[in-house]
Write a protein that holds these residues in place. Structure first.
Motif: not given
Length: 432
Positions: A408-429
């Motif tokens: 997210y960039d408040a000053d950008a024409a399109d404020p939202f960037g491309a990104h794939d969120g992931q399950n935090v539990r996939d980090a195995d602690g």
């Protein structure tokens, strides 16, 4: 990226180097090398907020919110990880329902966790075999989704979760303590009069007693009373408070109407002030939003027919930062960091999140605390288009980063960037 001369929550100025997904270095006068340099002088840098209590409504109710719109709202408010609750349709009470919800979560811009629920029909074997963030919120009274359970089933659920090493979170209200006489009223305050403060305190006490008998730990969701907070704290359990229970009270209901109906309900102003004191002094462990959007059309009903819940994921951090900026409040920027990032990561064992330290995920939020914005529902990203905090002042992010990517960039024409969120539990602690 090298973020130069950022002011951290403790007031110190540091450079922060981001490499790939992670924070590579934190220090003074770091050499830029080939890094892109961002001058953050005069700005504050916070670890991304972890909201352990949201309802993104998929599957079942996408007209209220989706994982895409909810995660955009979160990113615009400086939240980099959310944890979704089980009262969707179908409810997340077995492995197949978890898998279905995880497919929807793939649309999230930010990282996420999914909680599993408990009903008479739940399948603990398949559910607890999934990558759950926690079991809960386990409902001790009916709320949206009608998932309230009795004490015996709650005890069984605590046993199963403890054996599996999964945390348990609890929606603590005792329906036997509800005030049935309030049913004769139709004013906006009737819901608060009905779901009494005593109902919360009694349920917290019972849930903590069951946990202590089993040498288990539980987390009490959205505590709305000083009595409930104190009972849980004295029992060695953790608690969260929502922004609406922190900043709103029954005196606001004449203006809010049914937009102010939620579970547990708003409390008297005297209780709200005592809750605030416990948030400020460290008795309360974290702030979580219970982001529970409904459309305005759904809320346009009687106090008994309107659904319970309010949006909040986008306004939590901005509201708290505005509180910390005010010299007349007891909240500090360090306390806001702990309430929204450091303590949620520690309590729920997400070691890769929650701090601006080498080796942690580069989940970062840059803000200018000299500038405030008046909150208006129509300007927010949440799909429901309204907020109980209309007209409040907030300090919103200039940008939000998740694992090294500016989402997210408040000053950008399109404020939202491309990104794939992931399950935090996939980090195995483990630290990534």
């Amino acid at each position: 990226m090298l973020i130069r001369s950022a002011t951290l929550p403790d007031g110190s100025q540091r450079d922060v180097r981001v490499s790939g997904d992670s924070i590579a270095a934190v220090g003074r006068d770091l050499e830029p090398g080939d890094d892109r340099v961002l001058d953050a002088a005069g700005k504050r840098l916070f670890p991304g907020a972890i909201d352990v209590h949201v309802h993104f409504r998929q599957p079942g109710y996408p007209h209220k919110e989706t994982w895409e719109t909810g995660s955009r709202a979160a990113a615009a408010g400086g939240v980099t990880t959310v944890v979704d609750q089980p009262n969707t349709d179908p409810p997340t009470v077995d492995g197949a329902a978890f898998d279905q919800k995880a497919e929807f979560a793939a649309d999230s811009l930010i990282d996420w966790g999914i909680n599993g629920g408990v009903t008479a029909d739940w399948d603990p074997d398949s559910l607890l075999a999934r990558r759950l963030f926690a079991l809960g919120e386990v409902f001790l009274a009916d709320s949206t989704g009608d998932m309230g359970i009795d004490t015996d089933l709650f005890a069984e659920a605590v046993d199963a979760a403890t054996e599996a090493g999964v945390p348990v979170t609890v929606h603590a209200e005792d329906a036997t303590k509800f005030n049935e006489d309030a049913r004769a009223r139709d004013d906006a305050d009737a819901w608060s009069a009905y779901r009494t403060a005593e109902a919360e305190a009694a349920a917290v006490e019972r849930a903590c007693a069951i946990a202590r008998d089993r040498d288990a730990r539980i987390h009490i969701a959205h505590t709305s009373t000083p009595e409930g907070i104190d009972i849980a704290s004295e029992a060695g359990m953790t608690t969260e408070v929502t922004p609406h229970h922190l900043l709103l009270s029954r005196k606001d209901l004449d203006e809010l109407g049914t937009l102010g109906r939620m579970n547990p309900p708003l409390r008297r102003e005297s209780r709200r002030r005592k809750v605030y004191e416990r948030v400020a002094d460290g008795t309360v462990d974290m702030i979580a939003t219970d982001h529970a959007p409904h459309t305005r059309a759904e809320k346009d009903a009687s106090i008994w027919d309107a659904p319970s819940g309010v949006p909040g994921v986008e306004t939590m951090l901005p509201l708290l930062l505005a509180e910390a900026r005010d010299p007349d409040t007891p909240l500090s920027y360090e306390r806001v960091r702990d309430l929204t990032a450091a303590t949620p990561a520690a309590v729920f064992d997400v070691p890769q999140k929650g701090a601006i330290e080498p080796g942690r995920d580069a989940d970062l939020v840059l803000v200018d605390t000299t500038e405030t914005t008046e909150i208006g529902g129509e300007a927010l990203q949440t799909d429901c288009g309204w907020t109980p905090f209309e007209g409040f002042e907030g300090i919103f992010p200039e940008w939000t980063m998740v694992r090294g990517t500016v989402v997210y960039d408040a000053d950008a024409a399109d404020p939202f960037g491309a990104h794939d969120g992931q399950n935090v539990r996939d980090a195995d602690g483990e630290l990534l």
